[in-house]
Motif scaffolding. Structure first.
Motif, PDB file in Angstrom:
ATOM      1  N   GLY A  29       0.785  -1.036  -0.256  1.00  0.00           N
ATOM      2  CA  GLY A  29       0.022   0.130   0.014  1.00  0.00           C
ATOM      3  C   GLY A  29       0.726   1.159   0.044  1.00  0.00           C
ATOM      4  N   GLY A  30       0.555   2.388   0.712  1.00  0.00           N
ATOM      5  CA  GLY A  30       0.987   3.588   0.607  1.00  0.00           C
ATOM      6  C   GLY A  30       2.392   3.483   1.385  1.00  0.00           C
ATOM      7  N   MET A  31       2.426   2.770   2.596  1.00  0.00           N
ATOM      8  CA  MET A  31       3.767   2.713   3.153  1.00  0.00           C
ATOM      9  C   MET A  31       4.755   1.743   2.500  1.00  0.00           C
ATOM     10  SD  MET A  31       5.473   4.640   5.449  1.00  0.00           S
ATOM     11  CE  MET A  31       6.684   4.484   6.229  1.00  0.00           C
ATOM     12  N   GLY A  32       4.059   0.621   1.768  1.00  0.00           N
ATOM     13  CA  GLY A  32       4.733  -0.435   1.084  1.00  0.00           C
ATOM     14  C   GLY A  32       5.542   0.107  -0.088  1.00  0.00           C
ATOM     15  N   VAL A  34       4.381  -9.472  -1.596  1.00  0.00           N
ATOM     16  CA  VAL A  34       2.981 -10.233  -1.287  1.00  0.00           C
ATOM     17  C   VAL A  34       2.223  -9.083  -1.156  1.00  0.00           C
ATOM     18  CG1 VAL A  34       2.041 -11.958   0.214  1.00  0.00           C
ATOM     19  CG2 VAL A  34       4.383 -12.254  -0.406  1.00  0.00           C
ATOM     20  N   ASP A  35       0.956  -9.391  -1.322  1.00  0.00           N
ATOM     21  CA  ASP A  35      -0.300  -8.569  -1.074  1.00  0.00           C
ATOM     22  C   ASP A  35      -1.477  -9.423  -1.457  1.00  0.00           C
ATOM     23  OD1 ASP A  35      -0.585  -5.095  -0.751  1.00  0.00           O
ATOM     24  OD2 ASP A  35      -2.413  -6.274  -0.877  1.00  0.00           O
ATOM     25  N   LEU A  36      -2.582  -9.154  -0.536  1.00  0.00           N
ATOM     26  CA  LEU A  36      -3.786  -9.670  -0.773  1.00  0.00           C
ATOM     27  C   LEU A  36      -4.417  -9.408  -1.670  1.00  0.00           C
ATOM     28  CD1 LEU A  36      -5.599  -9.521   3.025  1.00  0.00           C
ATOM     29  CD2 LEU A  36      -4.351 -11.428   1.945  1.00  0.00           C
ATOM     30  N   GLU A  80       6.663  -2.952  10.319  1.00  0.00           N
ATOM     31  CA  GLU A  80       6.075  -1.549  10.448  1.00  0.00           C
ATOM     32  C   GLU A  80       5.499  -1.169  11.768  1.00  0.00           C
ATOM     33  OE1 GLU A  80       5.971   1.591   9.942  1.00  0.00           O
ATOM     34  OE2 GLU A  80       7.212   1.806   8.163  1.00  0.00           O
ATOM     35  N   LYS A  81       5.519  -0.296  12.436  1.00  0.00           N
ATOM     36  CA  LYS A  81       4.677   0.054  13.556  1.00  0.00           C
ATOM     37  C   LYS A  81       3.403   0.236  13.239  1.00  0.00           C
ATOM     38  CE  LYS A  81       2.650   4.106  12.684  1.00  0.00           C
ATOM     39  NZ  LYS A  81       1.591   4.420  12.782  1.00  0.00           N
ATOM     40  N   PRO A  82       2.457   0.070  14.278  1.00  0.00           N
ATOM     41  CA  PRO A  82       2.664  -0.542  15.534  1.00  0.00           C
ATOM     42  C   PRO A  82       2.924  -2.027  15.361  1.00  0.00           C
ATOM     43  CG  PRO A  82       0.160  -0.499  15.144  1.00  0.00           C
ATOM     44  CD  PRO A  82       0.947  -0.109  13.860  1.00  0.00           C
ATOM     45  N   GLN A 105      10.579   1.968  13.803  1.00  0.00           N
ATOM     46  CA  GLN A 105       9.984   3.256  14.540  1.00  0.00           C
ATOM     47  C   GLN A 105      10.712   4.423  13.735  1.00  0.00           C
ATOM     48  OE1 GLN A 105       7.750   2.113  17.574  1.00  0.00           O
ATOM     49  NE2 GLN A 105       6.646   3.999  16.727  1.00  0.00           N
ATOM     50  N   ASN A 106      10.306   4.762  12.464  1.00  0.00           N
ATOM     51  CA  ASN A 106      11.036   5.392  11.727  1.00  0.00           C
ATOM     52  C   ASN A 106      11.441   6.945  12.022  1.00  0.00           C
ATOM     53  OD1 ASN A 106       8.463   6.020  10.996  1.00  0.00           O
ATOM     54  ND2 ASN A 106       8.983   6.803   9.020  1.00  0.00           N
ATOM     55  N   ARG A 107      10.488   7.286  13.083  1.00  0.00           N
ATOM     56  CA  ARG A 107      10.843   8.798  13.440  1.00  0.00           C
ATOM     57  C   ARG A 107      11.916   8.681  14.277  1.00  0.00           C
ATOM     58  NH1 ARG A 107       7.181  12.758  12.188  1.00  0.00           N
ATOM     59  NH2 ARG A 107       5.863  12.149  10.950  1.00  0.00           N
TER      60      ARG A 107
HETATM   61  N1  NAD Z   1       6.190   4.879  10.076  1.00  0.00           N
HETATM   62  C1  NAD Z   1       5.206   5.797   9.518  1.00  0.00           C
HETATM   63  O1  NAD Z   1       5.733   7.093   9.340  1.00  0.00           O
HETATM   64  C2  NAD Z   1       3.931   5.286   8.849  1.00  0.00           C
HETATM   65  C3  NAD Z   1       3.336   5.772   7.830  1.00  0.00           C
HETATM   66  C4  NAD Z   1       2.109   5.439   7.328  1.00  0.00           C
HETATM   67  C5  NAD Z   1       1.997   3.993   7.728  1.00  0.00           C
HETATM   68  N2  NAD Z   1       2.517   3.372   8.665  1.00  0.00           N
HETATM   69  C6  NAD Z   1       2.412   1.744   9.008  1.00  0.00           C
HETATM   70  O2  NAD Z   1       2.673   0.987   7.762  1.00  0.00           O
HETATM   71  C7  NAD Z   1       1.551   0.044   7.642  1.00  0.00           C
HETATM   72  C8  NAD Z   1       0.703   0.013   6.647  1.00  0.00           C
HETATM   73  O3  NAD Z   1      -0.045   1.269   6.368  1.00  0.00           O
HETATM   74  P1  NAD Z   1      -0.227   1.891   4.703  1.00  0.00           P
HETATM   75  O4  NAD Z   1      -0.697   3.454   5.027  1.00  0.00           O
HETATM   76  O5  NAD Z   1       0.765   1.412   3.888  1.00  0.00           O
HETATM   77  O6  NAD Z   1      -1.673   0.914   4.838  1.00  0.00           O
HETATM   78  P2  NAD Z   1      -2.371   0.625   3.293  1.00  0.00           P
HETATM   79  O7  NAD Z   1      -3.791   0.208   3.608  1.00  0.00           O
HETATM   80  O8  NAD Z   1      -2.154   1.753   2.432  1.00  0.00           O
HETATM   81  O9  NAD Z   1      -1.805  -0.690   2.719  1.00  0.00           O
HETATM   82  C9  NAD Z   1      -1.644  -1.920   3.286  1.00  0.00           C
HETATM   83  C10 NAD Z   1      -1.517  -3.038   2.356  1.00  0.00           C
HETATM   84  O10 NAD Z   1      -1.491  -4.328   2.977  1.00  0.00           O
HETATM   85  C11 NAD Z   1      -2.282  -5.169   2.288  1.00  0.00           C
HETATM   86  N3  NAD Z   1      -2.496  -6.135   3.460  1.00  0.00           N
HETATM   87  C12 NAD Z   1      -3.471  -6.284   4.280  1.00  0.00           C
HETATM   88  N4  NAD Z   1      -3.524  -7.408   4.890  1.00  0.00           N
HETATM   89  C13 NAD Z   1      -2.602  -8.304   4.234  1.00  0.00           C
HETATM   90  C14 NAD Z   1      -2.227  -9.532   4.622  1.00  0.00           C
HETATM   91  N5  NAD Z   1      -2.793 -10.199   5.614  1.00  0.00           N
HETATM   92  N6  NAD Z   1      -1.177 -10.214   3.720  1.00  0.00           N
HETATM   93  C15 NAD Z   1      -0.715  -9.200   2.580  1.00  0.00           C
HETATM   94  N7  NAD Z   1      -0.963  -7.948   2.439  1.00  0.00           N
HETATM   95  C16 NAD Z   1      -1.863  -7.440   3.248  1.00  0.00           C
HETATM   96  C17 NAD Z   1      -3.448  -4.589   1.660  1.00  0.00           C
HETATM   97  O11 NAD Z   1      -3.858  -5.218   0.619  1.00  0.00           O
HETATM   98  C18 NAD Z   1      -2.733  -3.222   1.349  1.00  0.00           C
HETATM   99  O12 NAD Z   1      -2.329  -2.958   0.009  1.00  0.00           O
HETATM  100  C19 NAD Z   1       0.833   0.105   8.934  1.00  0.00           C
HETATM  101  O13 NAD Z   1       1.128  -0.566  10.030  1.00  0.00           O
HETATM  102  C20 NAD Z   1       0.834   1.721   9.304  1.00  0.00           C
HETATM  103  O14 NAD Z   1       0.491   1.920  10.792  1.00  0.00           O
HETATM  104  C21 NAD Z   1       3.915   3.907   9.009  1.00  0.00           C
END
Ligand code: NAD
Length: 359
Positions: A24-27, A46-48, A110-112, A138-140
């Motif tokens: 997703g976004g953070m990935g 890997v992603d669902l 990733e956190k949490p 905990q990237n910050r």
């Molecule tokens: N450290 C930071 O600054 C920061 C910033 C944003 C997000 N995050 C963390 O990163 C993580 C992801 O956040 P995001 O914003 O990318 O979320 P998102 O919803 O944009 O992406 C998550 C992805 O995970 C996939 N997914 C969900 N369950 C799955 C599973 N069982 N197996 C495989 N894929 C699976 C979803 O299909 C989706 O593509 C969260 O834990 C969030 O707290 C951290």
């Protein structure tokens, strides 16, 4: 905190083959971090939602042959993965981490740490039982100015109190607007973790008051004030709001640290300032051995740990205490009472069915 147990290293000179789970976004940000680090190679994604994985890879040149799929085990085997980077949603951190550890793969998550404290204790126990490294990114923490503040803190002598003020007014929309504890759960874990890092102290107890101002656009409590007792009697006072229009602080918050010989302040953006009022200052700032900025720093920390056996920042036993601060604060606010962090951890382990630790 008692020392975490050692973990298995992954010897070798070739780039470490890492499997990204969650695109997703953070990935997508993690894909760029992986591509920029010569010490790792992408073993698969890997992603669902396989379309999300393919879309993410399309942004990265030279990844046409990278295996993609929905099954962690299958893609890990195809790509010869040696470690997993878990960037899924918090609810998936438990199953993804358990599956990776079961396959013998160390995890950088990733956190949490997990979706709640009981699940977090399950993962810490699973990592212990597997003898594998489970580290939370905990990237910050990986911020040069924060490391400079920590170095200045060493000059202040005995530490007394740290205050953090966090006041911002983001209009996110989406899930945060509907959460019960948007500020404490989604944001404050970063600030609490950074406070632990700078103070080098662990949390003992907390009194917290969460509330929601009348003009708030959040359903749950978007404001809170918490007073933590840290080990050695140091106090950490956090006050923050996510519906504070005007004169916003930085995302790192505004810091003031008071010690026996003087004080240090940091606005979260510029350089920290220090004033030694009296007495001999402690040793001056040393060049901070920052492993890299943001996610690049945590990736370096993870790879170095796996190659050398050195305990990394964010190792799950350590990171559990940052998450425990969050849940202890929520428990205090709910009961309007001072809460011991050890009690909250004990309750979480009991809820997860983990036998109590023998003292
Ligand atoms: N450290 C930071 O600054 C920061 C910033 C944003 C997000 N995050 C963390 O990163 C993580 C992801 O956040 P995001 O914003 O990318 O979320 P998102 O919803 O944009 O992406 C998550 C992805 O995970 C996939 N997914 C969900 N369950 C799955 C599973 N069982 N197996 C495989 N894929 C699976 C979803 O299909 C989706 O593509 C969260 O834990 C969030 O707290 C951290």
């Amino acid at each position: 905190m008692t020392a975490p147990p050692p973990f298995a290293t992954v010897p070798g000179d070739e780039p470490l083959r890492v499997l990204l789970v969650g695109a997703g976004g953070m990935g997508r940000a993690w894909l760029r971090t992986i591509a920029a680090d010569a010490r790792v190679a992408l073993a698969g994604v890997v992603d669902l939602d396989p379309a999300a994985a393919r879309r993410a890879l399309a942004e990265e040149p030279g990844t046409d042959a990278v295996p993609v799929g929905t099954s962690l085990g299958e893609v890990a085997a195809r790509g010869g993965a040696q470690a997993v980077i878990d960037v899924t949603v918090p609810a998936a951190h438990l199953p993804v981490t358990l599956e990776a550890l079961d396959l013998g793969l160390p995890v950088l998550g990733e956190k949490p740490l997990a979706a709640d404290l009981a699940q977090a204790t399950v993962l810490v126990k699973a990592a212990e039982d597997s003898g594998l490294l489970f580290m939370v990114s905990q990237n910050r923490r990986y911020d040069r100015r924060l490391w400079a503040l920590k170095a200045q803190a060493a000059r202040l002598g005995e530490l007394g109190v740290l205050t953090q003020e966090f006041f911002r007014a983001p209009r996110f929309g989406g899930f945060r607007d509907a959460m019960d504890h948007p500020l404490i759960l989604d944001m404050a874990v970063h600030n609490f973790d950074a406070a632990r890092f700078v103070l080098d102290r662990d949390p003992v107890a907390v009194y917290c008051d969460e509330y929601n101002p009348p003009w708030s656009w959040y359903r749950g409590d978007a404001s809170a004030t918490a007073v933590f007792e840290m080990t050695g009697g140091v106090r950490f006072v956090y006050t923050g709001s996510w519906c504070a229009d005007g004169l916003e602080t930085s995302w790192n918050s505004r810091w003031r640290l008071g010690g026996a010989r003087g004080s240090a302040i940091w606005d979260g953006e510029g350089e920290p300032e220090v004033e030694i009022a009296h007495g001999p200052a402690g040793p001056g700032p040393v060049a901070p051995p920052l492993p890299g900025a943001g996610t690049a720093g945590s990736l370096t920390e993870f790879v170095t740990a796996l190659r050398t056996g050195r305990m990394p920042m964010g190792e799950c036993h350590d990171n559990l205490l940052s998450l425990a601060m969050v849940y202890a604060a929520i428990a205090s606010s709910a009961t309007r009472a001072r809460v011991q962090v050890a009690d909250v951890l004990r309750a979480a382990r009991a809820e997860a069915g983990i036998p109590a630790e023998v003292p």
